[in-house]
Design an enzyme around this catalytic site. Structure first.
Site, PDB file in Angstrom:
ATOM      1  N   PHE A  85      80.613  33.489 -23.024  1.00  0.00           N
ATOM      2  CA  PHE A  85      81.775  32.634 -23.225  1.00  0.00           C
ATOM      3  C   PHE A  85      82.059  31.906 -21.904  1.00  0.00           C
ATOM      4  CE2 PHE A  85      86.318  31.790 -23.858  1.00  0.00           C
ATOM      5  CZ  PHE A  85      86.308  31.312 -25.157  1.00  0.00           C
ATOM      6  N   ASP A  89      81.650  42.718 -21.222  1.00  0.00           N
ATOM      7  CA  ASP A  89      82.792  42.082 -21.861  1.00  0.00           C
ATOM      8  C   ASP A  89      82.734  42.457 -23.339  1.00  0.00           C
ATOM      9  OD1 ASP A  89      84.598  40.385 -23.131  1.00  0.00           O
ATOM     10  OD2 ASP A  89      84.371  38.854 -21.582  1.00  0.00           O
ATOM     11  N   TYR A 125      93.616  40.250 -28.946  1.00  0.00           N
ATOM     12  CA  TYR A 125      94.154  39.380 -30.014  1.00  0.00           C
ATOM     13  C   TYR A 125      93.099  39.042 -31.056  1.00  0.00           C
ATOM     14  CZ  TYR A 125      92.177  36.150 -26.593  1.00  0.00           C
ATOM     15  OH  TYR A 125      91.351  35.549 -25.681  1.00  0.00           O
ATOM     16  N   LYS A 126      91.852  39.522 -30.843  1.00  0.00           N
ATOM     17  CA  LYS A 126      90.788  39.269 -31.821  1.00  0.00           C
ATOM     18  C   LYS A 126      90.780  40.414 -32.835  1.00  0.00           C
ATOM     19  CE  LYS A 126      88.360  36.287 -28.590  1.00  0.00           C
ATOM     20  NZ  LYS A 126      87.450  36.202 -27.445  1.00  0.00           N
ATOM     21  N   ARG A 167      81.468  29.434 -37.995  1.00  0.00           N
ATOM     22  CA  ARG A 167      81.482  30.847 -37.641  1.00  0.00           C
ATOM     23  C   ARG A 167      82.464  31.597 -38.521  1.00  0.00           C
ATOM     24  NH1 ARG A 167      83.528  32.930 -31.784  1.00  0.00           N
ATOM     25  NH2 ARG A 167      85.471  32.168 -32.643  1.00  0.00           N
TER      26      ARG A 167
HETATM   27  C1  LIG Z   1      87.843  35.280 -26.356  1.00  0.00           C
HETATM   28  C2  LIG Z   1      87.083  35.444 -25.092  1.00  0.00           C
HETATM   29  C3  LIG Z   1      87.683  35.209 -23.849  1.00  0.00           C
HETATM   30  C4  LIG Z   1      89.077  34.664 -23.743  1.00  0.00           C
HETATM   31  O1  LIG Z   1      89.648  34.869 -22.484  1.00  0.00           O
HETATM   32  P1  LIG Z   1      91.225  34.748 -22.321  1.00  0.00           P
HETATM   33  O2  LIG Z   1      91.475  34.881 -20.873  1.00  0.00           O
HETATM   34  O3  LIG Z   1      91.844  35.832 -23.148  1.00  0.00           O
HETATM   35  O4  LIG Z   1      91.638  33.411 -22.845  1.00  0.00           O
HETATM   36  C5  LIG Z   1      86.940  35.469 -22.705  1.00  0.00           C
HETATM   37  N1  LIG Z   1      85.671  35.924 -22.786  1.00  0.00           N
HETATM   38  C6  LIG Z   1      85.066  36.154 -23.963  1.00  0.00           C
HETATM   39  C7  LIG Z   1      83.667  36.673 -23.987  1.00  0.00           C
HETATM   40  C8  LIG Z   1      85.745  35.903 -25.151  1.00  0.00           C
HETATM   41  O5  LIG Z   1      85.137  36.102 -26.324  1.00  0.00           O
END
Ligand SMILES: *Cc1c(COP(=O)(O)O)cnc(C)c1O
Length: 397
Positions: free
Chosen positions: A113, A184, A209-210, A356
């Site tokens: 990400f 992560d 939040y996921k 997705r």
């Molecule tokens: C959703 C996601 C994030 C989001 O980061 P935030 O700081 O919560 O906005 C970061 N890394 C990964 C791999 C994600 O899937």
């Protein structure tokens, strides 16, 4: 056996919606609004500052951390909540890099990400010590694990394709090369069984939040291996990570455990909603979640492939190599997703051409999958997506 009809009944799902985007933002637990109201009125409203002691707001980041720990194979006392995932990535990486002072290579992958890569890049620039970030294809990560590697920083489940790294294998290889590993778990926590203790990970981070349904902006989590928790220097040395915040000592002494990764005042309202949301996991076995998730994903793939030959599977076909989501490629994927949403099936789109769908066994069942396949098939067959309103781009896709 987990009772999935019972877990589904715990959540509010809007009328007429099939929600396949719990991998981006989980649904609302039915009791969350009342709990938030109660917290605001009874705790904030009546207790005021006394709430830090009387309502135990101060230890909430550790208390909720223990609820998350159970789902990711971490021991009690090794996970703490706070801040956003981007910040937790930065903290974990800063600590890990400092623990390998003679090595300059950080390896991630090009499916990670972007924020994880941006945070690494920002840290490297701040350190200004000649570190490099390498981002090979996900399947080529192993070839960069050698004696130069300081830190391997990977997201276990690729947010776009759902491709899943073998955590145990890569962690073992990195350790054998003398490197540290950060996982992560943004798309793993609550989605697939994770065994942080068993694979001996050094650090792990993730959001809530996921798949954990903590609500938009819910605090992130960080895990630190017990061997490092006493020694890893928190780069963000905030007062609530201090061993004795209320000593108001001008010198910083980090807490002797994972609590050193706390930074400042936690978002108590949001943390309370998350704590309420975590109740849905009482009695839920991650092995049951995994089994059900695979069934739902397989059912979806079979249905889409039988009915929508123009969509190309972008996720691994082997369920063992896939997280709890399924992606398809289509040139006009953006418009297809807008049309789907207009017809009550909510997934999302990731540039350039991926649609997705997240599968969250707590509240998605086989009937939902059938419904989604039927609507998608109809949209593809009638080209209902090819209308001007479905091509107009929104800020959030
Ligand atoms: C959703 C996601 C994030 C989001 O980061 P935030 O700081 O919560 O906005 C970061 N890394 C990964 C791999 C994600 O899937």
């Amino acid at each position: 056996m987990t009772d999935f009809a019972a877990t589904k009944s715990l959540f509010h799902i809007p009328e007429g919606v099939i929600y396949l985007d719990g991998n981006s933002l989980g649904v609302l637990p039915k009791t969350a609004a009342n709990r938030a109201k109660e917290m605001i009125e009874q705790e904030w409203g009546e207790m005021l500052i006394r709430g830090w002691n009387d309502a135990k707001w101060m230890e909430q980041p550790e208390r909720v951390g223990n609820l998350v720990a159970r789902l990711i194979g971490a021991a009690p006392g090794t996970v703490v909540m706070g801040d956003t995932l981007s910040i937790k990535v930065y903290q974990a990486l800063a600590s890990a890099v400092e623990m390998r002072p003679d090595r300059k290579v950080i390896v991630s992958d090009n499916g990670n990400f972007p924020t994880d890569l941006y945070m690494a890049d920002g840290l490297i620039k701040s350190l200004d010590r000649g570190h490099v970030l390498k981002t090979p294809n996900p399947e080529d990560v192993e070839s960069l694990i050698n004696e130069d590697l300081a830190v391997l920083m990977l997201t276990q489940v690729d947010y776009r394709t759902g491709r899943m790294h073998d955590m145990k294998r890569l962690t073992d290889l990195a350790h054998a090369a003398g490197a540290l590993v950060i996982w992560d778990l943004a798309h793993s926590a609550g989605a697939v069984p994770v065994d942080l203790t068993g694979c001996n990970a050094d650090f792990a981070v993730g959001c809530t939040y996921k798949y954990l349904n903590g609500g938009p902006g819910a605090p992130a989590f960080i895990y630190v291996h017990p061997d490092h928790a006493k020694s890893a220097r928190p780069a963000l040395s905030g007062w609530l990570g201090h061993a004795a915040p209320f000593a108001f000592d001008p010198d910083y002494t980090p807490a002797p455990d994972v609590s050193r990764m706390r930074v400042g005042t936690p978002p108590v309202i949001q943390m309370t909603v998350l704590e309420e949301a975590m109740k849905a996991w009482d009695g839920v076995d991650m092995a049951d979640i995994r089994k059900r998730s695979i069934e739902l994903c397989e059912q979806f793939i079979a249905g889409v492939e039988a009915n929508c030959p123009m969509l190309e599977l972008a996720s691994p076909r082997n369920p063992q190599e896939r997280g709890s989501q399924v992606s398809f490629k289509f040139d006009q994927g953006y418009a297809v997703m807008q049309a789907l949403i207009a017809h009550g099936v909510i997934g999302d789109f990731r540039a350039p051409d991926v649609i997705r769908f997240g599968f969250t066994p707590l509240y998605i069942d086989k009937g939902d999958v059938d419904g989604a396949v039927k609507i998608l098939a109809e949209i593809m067959e009638t080209r209902a997506w090819d209308k001007p309103e479905f091509h107009k781009r929104n800020a959030v896709t």
